[in-house]
Design a protein around this motif. Structure first.
Motif, PDB file in Angstrom:
ATOM      1  N   THR A 187      -2.747   3.948   1.250  1.00  0.00           N
ATOM      2  CA  THR A 187      -3.589   3.109   2.103  1.00  0.00           C
ATOM      3  C   THR A 187      -2.920   1.772   2.323  1.00  0.00           C
ATOM      4  OG1 THR A 187      -4.854   2.340   0.181  1.00  0.00           O
ATOM      5  CG2 THR A 187      -5.781   4.166   1.464  1.00  0.00           C
ATOM      6  N   MET A 188      -3.256   1.137   3.430  1.00  0.00           N
ATOM      7  CA  MET A 188      -2.725  -0.149   3.840  1.00  0.00           C
ATOM      8  C   MET A 188      -3.864  -1.142   4.015  1.00  0.00           C
ATOM      9  SD  MET A 188       0.306  -1.344   4.730  1.00  0.00           S
ATOM     10  CE  MET A 188       0.041  -2.200   6.273  1.00  0.00           C
ATOM     11  N   LYS A 189      -3.619  -2.407   3.608  1.00  0.00           N
ATOM     12  CA  LYS A 189      -4.539  -3.503   3.913  1.00  0.00           C
ATOM     13  C   LYS A 189      -3.726  -4.650   4.499  1.00  0.00           C
ATOM     14  CE  LYS A 189      -7.994  -4.576   1.218  1.00  0.00           C
ATOM     15  NZ  LYS A 189      -8.830  -4.947   0.049  1.00  0.00           N
ATOM     16  N   ASN A 190      -4.207  -5.193   5.610  1.00  0.00           N
ATOM     17  CA  ASN A 190      -3.487  -6.299   6.250  1.00  0.00           C
ATOM     18  C   ASN A 190      -3.589  -7.598   5.454  1.00  0.00           C
ATOM     19  OD1 ASN A 190      -2.852  -4.502   8.228  1.00  0.00           O
ATOM     20  ND2 ASN A 190      -4.295  -5.309   9.740  1.00  0.00           N
ATOM     21  N   ASP A 191      -4.677  -7.732   4.695  1.00  0.00           N
ATOM     22  CA  ASP A 191      -4.840  -8.855   3.776  1.00  0.00           C
ATOM     23  C   ASP A 191      -5.922  -8.478   2.765  1.00  0.00           C
ATOM     24  OD1 ASP A 191      -7.569  -9.902   4.722  1.00  0.00           O
ATOM     25  OD2 ASP A 191      -6.397 -10.118   6.558  1.00  0.00           O
ATOM     26  N   ALA A 192      -6.148  -9.341   1.794  1.00  0.00           N
ATOM     27  CA  ALA A 192      -7.054  -9.019   0.690  1.00  0.00           C
ATOM     28  C   ALA A 192      -8.481  -8.741   1.143  1.00  0.00           C
ATOM     29  CB  ALA A 192      -7.038 -10.150  -0.330  1.00  0.00           C
ATOM     30  N   ASN A 193      -8.901  -9.303   2.283  1.00  0.00           N
ATOM     31  CA  ASN A 193     -10.275  -9.132   2.758  1.00  0.00           C
ATOM     32  C   ASN A 193     -10.419  -8.068   3.835  1.00  0.00           C
ATOM     33  OD1 ASN A 193     -11.369 -11.246   1.103  1.00  0.00           O
ATOM     34  ND2 ASN A 193     -10.384 -12.717   2.478  1.00  0.00           N
ATOM     35  N   ILE A 212       3.725   5.049  -1.899  1.00  0.00           N
ATOM     36  CA  ILE A 212       2.970   3.939  -2.490  1.00  0.00           C
ATOM     37  C   ILE A 212       2.877   2.812  -1.471  1.00  0.00           C
ATOM     38  CG2 ILE A 212       3.482   4.376  -4.917  1.00  0.00           C
ATOM     39  CD1 ILE A 212       5.813   2.361  -4.604  1.00  0.00           C
ATOM     40  N   SER A 213       2.077   1.799  -1.777  1.00  0.00           N
ATOM     41  CA  SER A 213       2.059   0.559  -1.015  1.00  0.00           C
ATOM     42  C   SER A 213       2.373  -0.586  -1.954  1.00  0.00           C
ATOM     43  CB  SER A 213       0.699   0.329  -0.354  1.00  0.00           C
ATOM     44  OG  SER A 213       0.475   1.263   0.669  1.00  0.00           O
ATOM     45  N   VAL A 214       3.219  -1.515  -1.500  1.00  0.00           N
ATOM     46  CA  VAL A 214       3.601  -2.666  -2.316  1.00  0.00           C
ATOM     47  C   VAL A 214       3.056  -3.941  -1.680  1.00  0.00           C
ATOM     48  CG1 VAL A 214       5.693  -1.468  -3.075  1.00  0.00           C
ATOM     49  CG2 VAL A 214       5.816  -3.095  -1.180  1.00  0.00           C
ATOM     50  N   GLN A 215       2.954  -4.981  -2.480  1.00  0.00           N
ATOM     51  CA  GLN A 215       2.509  -6.293  -2.019  1.00  0.00           C
ATOM     52  C   GLN A 215       3.407  -7.378  -2.605  1.00  0.00           C
ATOM     53  OE1 GLN A 215      -1.787  -5.953  -3.186  1.00  0.00           O
ATOM     54  NE2 GLN A 215      -2.108  -7.070  -1.286  1.00  0.00           N
ATOM     55  N   ASN A 216       3.750  -8.360  -1.801  1.00  0.00           N
ATOM     56  CA  ASN A 216       4.540  -9.490  -2.302  1.00  0.00           C
ATOM     57  C   ASN A 216       3.701 -10.418  -3.178  1.00  0.00           C
ATOM     58  OD1 ASN A 216       6.632  -8.412  -0.862  1.00  0.00           O
ATOM     59  ND2 ASN A 216       6.521  -9.888   0.811  1.00  0.00           N
ATOM     60  N   GLN A 233       0.056  -8.759   2.963  1.00  0.00           N
ATOM     61  CA  GLN A 233      -0.113  -7.443   3.576  1.00  0.00           C
ATOM     62  C   GLN A 233       0.509  -6.374   2.682  1.00  0.00           C
ATOM     63  OE1 GLN A 233       2.532  -6.371   6.854  1.00  0.00           O
ATOM     64  NE2 GLN A 233       0.785  -5.676   8.053  1.00  0.00           N
ATOM     65  N   GLN A 234      -0.163  -5.242   2.548  1.00  0.00           N
ATOM     66  CA  GLN A 234       0.429  -4.118   1.836  1.00  0.00           C
ATOM     67  C   GLN A 234       1.487  -3.462   2.729  1.00  0.00           C
ATOM     68  OE1 GLN A 234      -3.090  -1.832   0.815  1.00  0.00           O
ATOM     69  NE2 GLN A 234      -3.031  -2.615  -1.278  1.00  0.00           N
ATOM     70  N   ARG A 235       2.544  -2.927   2.094  1.00  0.00           N
ATOM     71  CA  ARG A 235       3.652  -2.339   2.836  1.00  0.00           C
ATOM     72  C   ARG A 235       3.980  -0.960   2.265  1.00  0.00           C
ATOM     73  NH1 ARG A 235       8.169  -4.565   1.969  1.00  0.00           N
ATOM     74  NH2 ARG A 235       7.687  -5.945   0.208  1.00  0.00           N
ATOM     75  N   PRO A 236       3.931   0.103   3.085  1.00  0.00           N
ATOM     76  CA  PRO A 236       4.191   1.453   2.574  1.00  0.00           C
ATOM     77  C   PRO A 236       5.662   1.695   2.243  1.00  0.00           C
ATOM     78  CG  PRO A 236       2.926   1.502   4.619  1.00  0.00           C
ATOM     79  CD  PRO A 236       3.468   0.120   4.475  1.00  0.00           C
ATOM     80  N   VAL A 295      14.394   6.173   0.481  1.00  0.00           N
ATOM     81  CA  VAL A 295      13.081   5.577   0.712  1.00  0.00           C
ATOM     82  C   VAL A 295      12.986   5.066   2.147  1.00  0.00           C
ATOM     83  CG1 VAL A 295      13.803   3.334  -0.242  1.00  0.00           C
ATOM     84  CG2 VAL A 295      11.372   3.880  -0.084  1.00  0.00           C
ATOM     85  N   ASN A 296      11.862   5.380   2.787  1.00  0.00           N
ATOM     86  CA  ASN A 296      11.515   4.853   4.104  1.00  0.00           C
ATOM     87  C   ASN A 296      10.449   3.783   3.871  1.00  0.00           C
ATOM     88  OD1 ASN A 296       9.556   5.824   6.873  1.00  0.00           O
ATOM     89  ND2 ASN A 296      11.560   4.889   7.067  1.00  0.00           N
ATOM     90  N   TRP A 297      10.770   2.526   4.203  1.00  0.00           N
ATOM     91  CA  TRP A 297       9.886   1.428   3.807  1.00  0.00           C
ATOM     92  C   TRP A 297       9.706   0.418   4.937  1.00  0.00           C
ATOM     93  CZ3 TRP A 297      11.991  -3.637   2.782  1.00  0.00           C
ATOM     94  CH2 TRP A 297      13.397  -3.706   2.876  1.00  0.00           C
ATOM     95  N   TRP A 298       8.524  -0.211   4.902  1.00  0.00           N
ATOM     96  CA  TRP A 298       8.131  -1.203   5.896  1.00  0.00           C
ATOM     97  C   TRP A 298       8.347  -2.593   5.310  1.00  0.00           C
ATOM     98  CZ3 TRP A 298       7.093  -1.754  10.854  1.00  0.00           C
ATOM     99  CH2 TRP A 298       6.327  -2.839  11.315  1.00  0.00           C
ATOM    100  N   ASP A 299       9.163  -3.434   5.986  1.00  0.00           N
ATOM    101  CA  ASP A 299       9.489  -4.756   5.445  1.00  0.00           C
ATOM    102  C   ASP A 299       8.561  -5.858   5.946  1.00  0.00           C
ATOM    103  OD1 ASP A 299      10.312  -5.356   8.035  1.00  0.00           O
ATOM    104  OD2 ASP A 299      12.448  -5.333   7.575  1.00  0.00           O
ATOM    105  N   GLY A 300       7.573  -5.481   6.748  1.00  0.00           N
ATOM    106  CA  GLY A 300       6.629  -6.437   7.315  1.00  0.00           C
ATOM    107  C   GLY A 300       6.776  -6.575   8.806  1.00  0.00           C
ATOM    108  N   SER A 301       7.945  -6.136   9.316  1.00  0.00           N
ATOM    109  CA  SER A 301       8.174  -6.185  10.763  1.00  0.00           C
ATOM    110  C   SER A 301       8.807  -4.912  11.309  1.00  0.00           C
ATOM    111  CB  SER A 301       9.049  -7.390  11.123  1.00  0.00           C
ATOM    112  OG  SER A 301      10.299  -7.317  10.469  1.00  0.00           O
ATOM    113  N   LYS A 302       9.499  -4.149  10.455  1.00  0.00           N
ATOM    114  CA  LYS A 302      10.132  -2.915  10.940  1.00  0.00           C
ATOM    115  C   LYS A 302      10.298  -1.941   9.769  1.00  0.00           C
ATOM    116  CE  LYS A 302      14.981  -4.365  10.340  1.00  0.00           C
ATOM    117  NZ  LYS A 302      14.665  -5.464   9.438  1.00  0.00           N
TER     118      LYS A 302
END
Length: 374
Positions: A185-191, A237-241, A246-249, A262-269
Motif C-alpha cells: 500500500t501507498m500513502k502520500n502523507d501520514a494523513n 514493500i513500501s519505504v519512507q524517508n 510519502q511511501q515509496r514502493p 529491485v524496481n523502486w520509486w524514488d519520489g519522481s520516477k
C-alpha cells in the motif's frame, strides 16, 4: 550489541510436519503492547495451523479447514483494526481444493472460517497477496485480497465496510498474467488514505503494476531489468524517508540469471537496480521482504531474505547508505528445504524493529532466524 539467532519452532504435532507457509503477521492487543508473531502454515494434513507467540512461549494451534474442504495454496495474511486503539485481528486467506478463496479470521473472541467464493464463472489459480486499506488514519482497516484466476486475469476480493465484493482488475493491455509478484500500500502523507499496488509478472516475463490513484485503477508497465527478464517475484514493500514522508514502493524480483533486482520509486520516477547475489552463489528461492526502523522517527530500511543455491539463508539489506549481503547460514545440523515468511517485531512502539525470517527445513520443521537486541 545485537546478534542473530536460530530457533526451532518444530512442527504442528509429532506426526504432522510443515508443508508450506501460508502467511505471517504480528499481533498487538493494544496500541502500546508488544508485537507478537503469528505464522500460518499448511501441514501435511492439508489443514491450517498457527505457530504463535503468546507473550511468554511459542504455541501451535490447529485452525482446521473450511467445512468439507482441504487447503492447497496460500494467498497471504494481514491484520485488521477497527480503530487505531483497537486490538489487531489476524485474517489468513487460502485457496481450497475447489479453487475458491476462504479466510480464517479472528473476530476478537473466536476464530471463524468464511467462504469468499470466487469471481462468477471463474476458478482461482493463484494468490498475489493481501493488504489492508484505510480511508483515513482513524478509519477501520479493510482487507483487499488479490488473486489470479484461471483466465489469467487479476481480481480483488475486498471489504467495503459492510460487505465483501469481487472486482475484475483485468490484465495489462495485450498481455496475460503468468505469475504473482506481491502487493503493498501507498500513502502520500501520514494523513492520507492508503492506495493498493498489486505487482504481477506477464507472459513475456516483465513486471506490471495495478494501482489505485485515489479515483481509478491503472495498469503501468514496469518493464524488466536491463538485459534481463524476470523469472519470479521475491516481494514488495513500501519505504519512507521519515514518518511524514510519502511511501515509496520497492518490488524485488529474481532474474533468469538467478540474481536479485529491485524496481523502486524514488519520489519522481521508477528505477531498476541490480542487487546481485551473495558472493560465489546464485539465488534459489525467496523467503520474504520487510522494512526496518531503528526508532519511530527513523527512515525505513529494506531487508530481503533469500535462499542461495547452497540451501542457506542470505540477507540483502540497506544500512542507510549502502546495500550489503550477509550470510545467515542454516539451522544447526539442518538444511533449508523450502522458503517461508519474514516479518518484523517490536517490543514496544518506541523500540527498534527486529527482523524474523521463517524457513522450513529438511525434517519439515519450522525454524526462525531472528535478531535479538542483546
Amino acid at each position: 550489541m545485537g546478534s542473530w539467532h536460530w530457533n526451532d519452532q518444530e512442527s504442528p504435532t509429532a506426526t504432522v510436519g510443515v508443508r508450506a507457509t501460508m502467511g505471517a503477521v504480528t499481533m498487538k492487543n493494544d496500541a502500546k503492547a508488544e508485537q507478537r508473531p503469528y505464522v500460518f502454515v499448511r501441514g501435511y494434513d492439508s489443514r491450517l495451523h498457527i505457530n504463535w507467540w503468546n507473550g511468554k512461549v511459542w504455541d501451535w494451534s490447529d485452525q482446521g479447514t473450511p467445512a468439507g474442504r482441504t487447503i492447497i495454496e496460500k494467498v497471504g495474511a494481514v491484520t485488521v483494526q477497527d480503530g487505531p486503539n483497537e486490538q489487531q485481528r489476524p485474517y489468513a486467506f487460502v485457496i481450497t481444493d475447489d479453487s475458491k478463496l476462504h479466510v480464517n479470521w479472528w473476530d476478537g473472541i473466536k476464530w471463524n472460517w468464511s467462504d469468499q467464493g470466487a469471481p462468477s464463472g471463474r476458478h482461482i489459480r493463484e494468490g498475489v497477496g493481501v493488504v489492508s486499506v484505510q480511508d483515513s488514519p482513524g478509519a477501520k482497516q479493510r482487507p483487499y485480497v488479490f488473486v489470479i484466476t484461471d483466465d489469467f486475469r487479476l481480481w480483488v476480493n475486498w471489504w467495503d465496510g459492510s460487505k465483501w465484493n469481487w472486482s475484475d482488475q483485468g490484465a495489462p493491455p495485450s498481455h496475460t498474467i503468468s505469475r504473482p509478484l506481491g502487493v503493498t500500500t501507498m500513502k502520500n502523507d501520514a494523513n492520507a488514505f492508503t492506495r493498493p499496488y498489486a505487482f504481477v509478472i506477464t507472459e513475456d516475463s516483465k513486471v506490471w503494476v495495478n494501482w489505485w490513484d485515489g479515483s481509478k485503477w491503472n495498469w503501468s508497465d514496469q518493464g524488466a531489468p536491463s538485459g534481463q527478464l524476470v523469472k519470479k517475484g521475491v516481494g514488495v514493500i513500501s519505504v519512507q524517508n521519515d514518518p511524514n514522508a510519502q511511501q515509496r514502493p520497492y518490488a524485488f524480483v529474481q532474474g533468469y540469471d538467478s540474481k536479485l533486482y529491485v524496481n523502486w520509486w524514488d519520489g519522481s520516477k521508477w528505477n531498476w537496480s541490480a542487487q546481485g547475489a551473495p558472493s560465489g552463489r546464485l539465488i534459489l528461492d525467496s523467503v520474504g521482504v520487510v522494512t526496518m526502523k531503528d526508532d519511530p522517527n527513523a527512515f525505513t530500511r529494506p531487508y530481503v531474505f533469500v535462499i542461495g543455491d547452497d540451501s542457506k539463508l542470505y540477507l540483502n539489506w540497506w544500512d542507510g547508505k549502502a546495500w550489503h549481503w550477509a550470510a545467515q547460514d542454516t539451522p544447526p545440523g539442518r538444511v533449508i528445504e523450502r522458503p517461508g515468511e519474514a516479518l518484523t517485531m517490536q517490543n514496544d512502539p518506541n523500540a527498534t524493529q527486529r527482523p524474523y525470517a521463517f524457513v522450513i527445513t529438511d525434517d519439515s520443521d519450522l525454524w526462525v532466524n531472528w535478531w535479538s537486541l542483546t
